[in-house]
Design a protein around this motif. Structure first.
Motif, PDB file in Angstrom:
ATOM      1  N   GLU A 196       0.832  -1.200   0.000  1.00 20.64           N
ATOM      2  CA  GLU A 196       0.000   0.000   0.000  1.00 20.64           C
ATOM      3  C   GLU A 196       0.870   1.254   0.000  1.00 20.64           C
ATOM      4  N   ARG A 197       1.980   1.218   0.740  1.00 14.51           N
ATOM      5  CA  ARG A 197       2.894   2.360   0.751  1.00 14.51           C
ATOM      6  C   ARG A 197       3.530   2.553  -0.631  1.00 14.51           C
ATOM      7  N   LEU A 198       3.855   1.456  -1.300  1.00 20.18           N
ATOM      8  CA  LEU A 198       4.417   1.545  -2.651  1.00 20.18           C
ATOM      9  C   LEU A 198       3.407   2.142  -3.619  1.00 20.18           C
ATOM     10  N   PHE A 199       2.155   1.705  -3.526  1.00 22.10           N
ATOM     11  CA  PHE A 199       1.113   2.277  -4.382  1.00 22.10           C
ATOM     12  C   PHE A 199       0.913   3.760  -4.079  1.00 22.10           C
ATOM     13  N   THR A 200       1.005   4.134  -2.800  1.00 20.73           N
ATOM     14  CA  THR A 200       0.859   5.540  -2.436  1.00 20.73           C
ATOM     15  C   THR A 200       1.968   6.378  -3.059  1.00 20.73           C
ATOM     16  N   PHE A 201       3.183   5.849  -3.040  1.00 19.95           N
ATOM     17  CA  PHE A 201       4.290   6.554  -3.678  1.00 19.95           C
ATOM     18  C   PHE A 201       4.028   6.747  -5.168  1.00 19.95           C
ATOM     19  N   LEU A 202       3.544   5.711  -5.812  1.00 19.58           N
ATOM     20  CA  LEU A 202       3.300   5.800  -7.252  1.00 19.58           C
ATOM     21  C   LEU A 202       2.221   6.820  -7.576  1.00 19.58           C
ATOM     22  N   LEU A 203       1.275   7.016  -6.662  1.00 17.99           N
ATOM     23  CA  LEU A 203       0.155   7.909  -6.940  1.00 17.99           C
ATOM     24  C   LEU A 203       0.433   9.356  -6.565  1.00 17.99           C
ATOM     25  N   VAL A 204       1.278   9.587  -5.564  1.00 16.09           N
ATOM     26  CA  VAL A 204       1.427  10.952  -5.058  1.00 16.09           C
ATOM     27  C   VAL A 204       2.809  11.545  -5.312  1.00 16.09           C
ATOM     28  N   VAL A 205       3.843  10.720  -5.478  1.00 14.55           N
ATOM     29  CA  VAL A 205       5.176  11.276  -5.677  1.00 14.55           C
ATOM     30  C   VAL A 205       5.255  11.887  -7.074  1.00 14.55           C
ATOM     31  N   PRO A 206       5.589  13.168  -7.201  1.00 14.01           N
ATOM     32  CA  PRO A 206       5.688  13.772  -8.539  1.00 14.01           C
ATOM     33  C   PRO A 206       6.895  13.247  -9.285  1.00 14.01           C
ATOM     34  N   ALA A 207       6.715  13.002 -10.582  1.00 14.71           N
ATOM     35  CA  ALA A 207       7.828  12.521 -11.398  1.00 14.71           C
ATOM     36  C   ALA A 207       8.832  13.622 -11.684  1.00 14.71           C
ATOM     37  N   SER A 208       8.429  14.870 -11.564  1.00 15.05           N
ATOM     38  CA  SER A 208       9.333  15.994 -11.777  1.00 15.05           C
ATOM     39  C   SER A 208       8.863  17.154 -10.914  1.00 15.05           C
ATOM     40  N   SER A 209       9.613  18.229 -10.922  1.00 21.11           N
ATOM     41  CA  SER A 209       9.285  19.425 -10.137  1.00 21.11           C
ATOM     42  C   SER A 209       8.498  20.446 -10.947  1.00 21.11           C
ATOM     43  N   ALA A 210       7.952  20.027 -12.095  1.00 18.04           N
ATOM     44  CA  ALA A 210       7.262  20.984 -12.964  1.00 18.04           C
ATOM     45  C   ALA A 210       6.028  21.563 -12.281  1.00 18.04           C
ATOM     46  N   THR A 211       5.267  20.718 -11.536  1.00 21.77           N
ATOM     47  CA  THR A 211       4.063  21.209 -10.877  1.00 21.77           C
ATOM     48  C   THR A 211       4.389  22.236  -9.817  1.00 21.77           C
ATOM     49  N   ALA A 212       5.407  21.952  -8.993  1.00 28.20           N
ATOM     50  CA  ALA A 212       5.799  22.914  -7.954  1.00 28.20           C
ATOM     51  C   ALA A 212       6.327  24.198  -8.564  1.00 28.20           C
ATOM     52  N   GLU A 213       7.136  24.088  -9.610  1.00 28.69           N
ATOM     53  CA  GLU A 213       7.676  25.290 -10.251  1.00 28.69           C
ATOM     54  C   GLU A 213       6.566  26.122 -10.887  1.00 28.69           C
ATOM     55  N   ARG A 214       5.558  25.442 -11.445  1.00 25.83           N
ATOM     56  CA  ARG A 214       4.439  26.169 -12.041  1.00 25.83           C
ATOM     57  C   ARG A 214       3.657  26.924 -10.968  1.00 25.83           C
ATOM     58  N   SER A 215       3.523  26.323  -9.781  1.00 31.94           N
ATOM     59  CA  SER A 215       2.817  26.998  -8.694  1.00 31.94           C
ATOM     60  C   SER A 215       3.584  28.227  -8.221  1.00 31.94           C
ATOM     61  N   PHE A 216       4.917  28.114  -8.124  1.00 32.41           N
ATOM     62  CA  PHE A 216       5.711  29.271  -7.715  1.00 32.41           C
ATOM     63  C   PHE A 216       5.666  30.372  -8.780  1.00 32.41           C
TER      64      PHE A 216
END
Length: 279
Positions: A196-216
């Motif tokens: 379940e922890r592995l599935f959680t990582f796959l669903l929530v861990v971003p593959a890149s920082s593009a989303t965070a950079e777009r928010s900033f």
């Protein structure tokens, strides 16, 4: 205008649902295929074909002949060791350099963007699940993930992954496995806490920082010099609305307006009675 926004929202929902069935592993395979095709274009014979095609189009369309750019001699103080800059003899040789430089720039940017450690580890986590579902050996992939993330208990995760085909029978992809695992009872999911922890990582861990950079990047537009007194709570709310524009377009603004005005007497005295037709 509202109908147009709803159509855009439906189209975005379909695109999002289609993207949920895609994997980082497949994306990396597509990137490698693209890089292979670009490397094949980086050859003299490919450039000759392109140049011949352009010359033929120039003749057919009666365009001006391709010529060398005007040569500008550099000042003597910029010349080193008394060597002058290279001067091309023909326009074909000049644009050959531009052709290879362009391809090198594209290849390097694609490689730098997708061949990051985060993307590779994300693909390894997906490969672990797919390999376990096929009942194949995944020890090498598990070692790489365990060395990168200390959130997993390696021995427990290995044992639970070996039983994954029995938990999610018939699943052949990460999406199908996650869907079946979510339908299990809470007590069953607790028995497979590492999976379940592995599935959680796959669903929530971003593959890149593009989303965070777009928010900033959005902060520069939201909190300008004219809005320096904006509180943190209001800034958080405005940022969420700005980032999730597609979901905001689906909100009934008439209902929000009526609720806003009805909150106190001063607003009712200023705006009057607001009737909501689409509540």
């Amino acid at each position: 205008m509202r109908l147009k926004r709803r159509c855009c929202s439906v189209r975005h929902y379909k695109q999002t649902a289609d993207c949920c069935n895609r994997t980082v592993t497949g994306a990396l395979e597509s990137v490698r295929f693209t890089l292979d095709q670009l490397q094949k274009l980086r050859a003299d014979d490919k450039y000759d074909l392109l140049w011949n095609y352009i010359q033929r189009m120039v003749t057919e369309l009666d365009l001006n002949e391709i010529k060398l750019p005007r040569y500008i001699r550099r000042p003597a103080r910029y010349e080193q060791n008394s060597h002058t800059a290279h001067h091309f003899d023909s326009s074909k040789d000049y644009y050959r350099v531009q052709y290879f430089t362009f391809l090198d720039c594209v290849i390097n940017h694609i490689s730098h963007r997708f061949e990051q450690r985060g993307m590779i580890m994300y693909a390894n986590m997906e490969s672990i699940v797919k390999t376990a579902l096929d009942r194949h050996d995944f020890s090498a992939l598990l070692n790489e993930v365990a060395n990168c993330y200390d959130d997993f208990q390696k021995s427990r995760l290995e044992t639970q992954l070996k039983m994954l085909p029995d938990i999610c029978p018939g699943s052949r992809s990460v999406t199908e496995a996650v869907h079946q695992f979510r339908q299990k009872a809470k007590e069953v999911r607790l028995l497979f806490d590492e999976v379940e922890r592995l599935f959680t990582f796959l669903l929530v861990v971003p593959a890149s920082s593009a989303t965070a950079e777009r928010s900033f990047s959005a902060l520069k537009r939201l909190k300008s010099y004219l809005r320096t007194t904006m509180s943190q709570e209001r800034l958080n709310h405005v940022t969420v609305l700005h980032v999730h524009k597609e979901r905001l377009d689906t909100v009934n603004t008439d209902k929000l307006t009526a609720e806003f005005v009805s909150r106190n007497d001063y607003r009712r005295s200023v705006f009057g009675q607001i009737t909501c037709q689409h509540v």
